[in-house]
Scaffold this motif. Structure first.
Motif, PDB file in Angstrom:
ATOM      1  N   LEU A 164     -18.929  15.793   9.641  1.00 10.40           N
ATOM      2  CA  LEU A 164     -19.738  15.298  10.742  1.00 10.40           C
ATOM      3  C   LEU A 164     -20.160  13.884  10.372  1.00 10.40           C
ATOM      4  N   VAL A 165     -19.611  12.906  11.085  1.00 13.79           N
ATOM      5  CA  VAL A 165     -19.892  11.500  10.826  1.00 13.79           C
ATOM      6  C   VAL A 165     -20.733  10.977  11.979  1.00 13.79           C
ATOM      7  N   GLY A 166     -22.020  10.812  11.734  1.00 16.89           N
ATOM      8  CA  GLY A 166     -22.913  10.451  12.825  1.00 16.89           C
ATOM      9  C   GLY A 166     -22.939  11.562  13.856  1.00 16.89           C
ATOM     10  N   ASP A 167     -22.564  11.235  15.088  1.00 15.13           N
ATOM     11  CA  ASP A 167     -22.540  12.221  16.169  1.00 15.13           C
ATOM     12  C   ASP A 167     -21.141  12.763  16.432  1.00 15.13           C
ATOM     13  N   TYR A 168     -20.204  12.515  15.515  1.00 14.63           N
ATOM     14  CA  TYR A 168     -18.803  12.875  15.762  1.00 14.63           C
ATOM     15  C   TYR A 168     -18.269  13.816  14.687  1.00 14.63           C
ATOM     16  N   ILE A 169     -17.591  14.858  15.146  1.00  9.57           N
ATOM     17  CA  ILE A 169     -16.881  15.752  14.234  1.00  9.57           C
ATOM     18  C   ILE A 169     -15.484  15.197  14.035  1.00  9.57           C
ATOM     19  N   MET A 170     -15.045  15.133  12.778  1.00  9.61           N
ATOM     20  CA  MET A 170     -13.727  14.613  12.447  1.00  9.61           C
ATOM     21  C   MET A 170     -12.982  15.643  11.610  1.00  9.61           C
ATOM     22  N   VAL A 171     -11.768  15.943  12.028  1.00  9.33           N
ATOM     23  CA  VAL A 171     -10.892  16.868  11.304  1.00  9.33           C
ATOM     24  C   VAL A 171      -9.694  16.067  10.812  1.00  9.33           C
ATOM     25  N   ARG A 172      -9.418  16.148   9.527  1.00  5.02           N
ATOM     26  CA  ARG A 172      -8.278  15.445   8.940  1.00  5.02           C
ATOM     27  C   ARG A 172      -7.350  16.456   8.305  1.00  5.02           C
ATOM     28  N   SER A 173      -6.049  16.176   8.390  1.00  6.02           N
ATOM     29  CA  SER A 173      -5.083  17.088   7.792  1.00  6.02           C
ATOM     30  C   SER A 173      -3.851  16.321   7.347  1.00  6.02           C
ATOM     31  N   ILE A 174      -3.365  16.615   6.147  1.00 12.76           N
ATOM     32  CA  ILE A 174      -2.058  16.139   5.701  1.00 12.76           C
ATOM     33  C   ILE A 174      -1.217  17.359   5.386  1.00 12.76           C
ATOM     34  N   HIS A 175       0.078  17.281   5.719  1.00 14.50           N
ATOM     35  CA  HIS A 175       0.896  18.493   5.681  1.00 14.50           C
ATOM     36  C   HIS A 175       2.361  18.102   5.581  1.00 14.50           C
ATOM     37  N   ASP A 176       3.202  19.109   5.337  1.00 11.09           N
ATOM     38  CA  ASP A 176       4.658  18.925   5.352  1.00 11.09           C
ATOM     39  C   ASP A 176       5.256  19.210   6.718  1.00 11.09           C
ATOM     40  N   ASP A 177       4.471  19.790   7.632  1.00  5.88           N
ATOM     41  CA  ASP A 177       5.003  20.288   8.907  1.00  5.88           C
ATOM     42  C   ASP A 177       4.088  19.838  10.045  1.00  5.88           C
ATOM     43  N   SER A 178       4.609  19.021  10.954  1.00  2.27           N
ATOM     44  CA  SER A 178       3.795  18.518  12.063  1.00  2.27           C
ATOM     45  C   SER A 178       3.372  19.633  13.008  1.00  2.27           C
TER      46      SER A 178
ATOM     47  N   SER B  11       0.815  -1.225   0.000  1.00  2.00           N
ATOM     48  CA  SER B  11       0.000   0.000   0.000  1.00  2.00           C
ATOM     49  C   SER B  11       0.846   1.271   0.000  1.00  2.00           C
ATOM     50  N   ARG B  12       2.139   1.141  -0.302  1.00  2.00           N
ATOM     51  CA  ARG B  12       3.016   2.307  -0.212  1.00  2.00           C
ATOM     52  C   ARG B  12       2.659   3.388  -1.222  1.00  2.00           C
ATOM     53  N   ALA B  13       1.908   3.019  -2.246  1.00  5.41           N
ATOM     54  CA  ALA B  13       1.463   4.010  -3.235  1.00  5.41           C
ATOM     55  C   ALA B  13       0.552   5.061  -2.614  1.00  5.41           C
ATOM     56  N   LEU B  14       0.010   4.798  -1.400  1.00  2.00           N
ATOM     57  CA  LEU B  14      -0.835   5.779  -0.721  1.00  2.00           C
ATOM     58  C   LEU B  14      -0.092   7.084  -0.457  1.00  2.00           C
ATOM     59  N   PHE B  15       1.232   6.991  -0.300  1.00  2.71           N
ATOM     60  CA  PHE B  15       2.000   8.202  -0.015  1.00  2.71           C
ATOM     61  C   PHE B  15       1.893   9.229  -1.136  1.00  2.71           C
ATOM     62  N   SER B  16       1.891   8.774  -2.365  1.00  4.03           N
ATOM     63  CA  SER B  16       1.875   9.703  -3.490  1.00  4.03           C
ATOM     64  C   SER B  16       0.488   9.895  -4.097  1.00  4.03           C
ATOM     65  N   ALA B  17      -0.453   9.024  -3.777  1.00  5.84           N
ATOM     66  CA  ALA B  17      -1.778   9.080  -4.401  1.00  5.84           C
ATOM     67  C   ALA B  17      -2.550  10.325  -3.963  1.00  5.84           C
ATOM     68  N   LYS B  18      -3.268  10.932  -4.895  1.00  6.72           N
ATOM     69  CA  LYS B  18      -4.110  12.086  -4.565  1.00  6.72           C
ATOM     70  C   LYS B  18      -5.189  11.705  -3.564  1.00  6.72           C
ATOM     71  N   ALA B  19      -5.650  10.463  -3.632  1.00  3.94           N
ATOM     72  CA  ALA B  19      -6.650   9.999  -2.687  1.00  3.94           C
ATOM     73  C   ALA B  19      -6.006   9.434  -1.423  1.00  3.94           C
ATOM     74  N   GLY B  20      -4.692   9.591  -1.300  1.00  4.97           N
ATOM     75  CA  GLY B  20      -3.960   9.143  -0.127  1.00  4.97           C
ATOM     76  C   GLY B  20      -3.329  10.332   0.586  1.00  4.97           C
ATOM     77  N   LEU B  21      -2.002  10.280   0.767  1.00  2.00           N
ATOM     78  CA  LEU B  21      -1.300  11.353   1.477  1.00  2.00           C
ATOM     79  C   LEU B  21      -0.746  12.424   0.546  1.00  2.00           C
ATOM     80  N   ASP B  22      -0.887  12.222  -0.757  1.00  7.76           N
ATOM     81  CA  ASP B  22      -0.515  13.241  -1.742  1.00  7.76           C
ATOM     82  C   ASP B  22       0.917  13.742  -1.544  1.00  7.76           C
ATOM     83  N   GLY B  23       1.809  12.839  -1.172  1.00  6.17           N
ATOM     84  CA  GLY B  23       3.206  13.213  -1.007  1.00  6.17           C
ATOM     85  C   GLY B  23       3.532  13.921   0.294  1.00  6.17           C
TER      86      GLY B  23
END
Length: 304
Positions: A259-273, A202-214
């Protein structure tokens, strides 16, 4: 025959004298309860290099801030850390860490580096799990599991920020194995289940637009449950989510709020932690009063 026998015997003795590779099987089990003095750490059992300092109370006695300490600073091959927090009714606990966690390069045998976090939150209790980032070194071989069990009217805010590789040193996660799980149960029923697997298949996830996009940094923040009459303080779901999306836009990251059901979810991918952490802190400052009815009060350790 005697020479061969003696040689085999010498090799066997030599192997027995080789010390086993260093590894820790450590656990920490915390028990919190409500007393006349507020939320207190009632029990603390541990084995190995996993500790907590005494709780701090910057918000008053009803909210305990706890700093999780792991003196070795990271996981090596064969390590297994189990962290359990049991919150009795009407308690409020915030757990964080003084610095980044690390999962070091695995040995050649690829023995698993394993961390399990189990948070059990009783009726009318509040749990905030806000560790600093986890750095997965190139060639790590790890499994990181988070499991949260909520009872009636229990609330949770938590995040995980993962750095794949050492981007500052131009070392990616081109080799290695990582499994991450985040699961929330409410009254025994699964409400959230997240799973990420990075391996040779699954290492292609790193570069995939639907994955981590690099991007080497992957962040996930979850808060809830928000009942139909919440968020409180006259803030509705749409207004809160609009605020969170504005924070995402200001940080310039590839982020999203749902908003997934009763839960708010925030997702982020970035170059800087650090940017992901600051984004999550801003989101937490808005989510906390809406979900928990309390203004944000940052742990002091974040400023050191």
């Amino acid at each position: 025959m005697n020479n061969k026998h003696n040689l085999a015997l010498a090799e066997n003795i030599s192997l027995q004298l080789v010390p086993p590779a260093s590894q820790w099987h450590a656990f920490l089990t915390l028990g919190f309860c409500q007393t006349a003095r507020g939320t207190v750490l009632k029990t603390c059992d541990h084995k190995g290099p996993l500790y907590v300092q005494k709780p701090f109370y910057p918000e008053g006695r009803d909210t305990a801030h706890v700093y999780l300490l792991h003196p070795p600073g990271g996981l090596v091959s064969g390590d297994r850390l189990t962290i359990t927090a049991n919150l009795a009714e009407n308690t409020h606990v915030l757990i964080t860490t003084p610095g980044a966690g690390r999962v070091y390069r695995a040995r050649e045998d690829k023995t698993l580096q394993h961390q399990v976090t189990q948070l059990n939150v009783a009726k009318n209790s509040l749990m905030e799990w806000l560790p600093q980032e986890t750095i997965l070194y190139p060639n790590a071989h790890t499994r990181l599991e988070n499991s949260i069990d909520l009872a009636d009217n229990a609330k949770f805010i938590g995040w995980e920020i993962t750095c794949f590789g050492l981007p500052a040193n131009h070392q990616d996660f081109g080799e290695g194995h990582a499994e991450q799980g985040f699961q929330i149960r409410h009254n025994g029923r699964i409400k959230v289940r997240e799973r990420l697997v990075i391996d040779d298949n699954s290492r292609a996830l790193f570069s995939a637009k639907a994955g981590l996009d690099g991007k080497p940094i992957n962040g996930l923040m979850i808060a809830g449950p928000f009942e139909s009459s919440e968020p409180s303080n006259s803030v509705n779901h749409d207004e809160l989510i609009d605020k969170l999306r504005q924070h995402c836009t200001e940080h310039g990251s590839l982020s999203g709020v749902t908003l997934v059901g009763d839960y708010i979810m925030v997702r982020s991918i970035h170059d800087d932690s650090e940017q992901v952490k600051q984004l999550f802190i801003q989101c937490w400052q808005d989510i906390r009063p809406a979900l928990l009815g309390k203004e944000s009060n940052e742990p002091r350790i974040w400023s050191t």
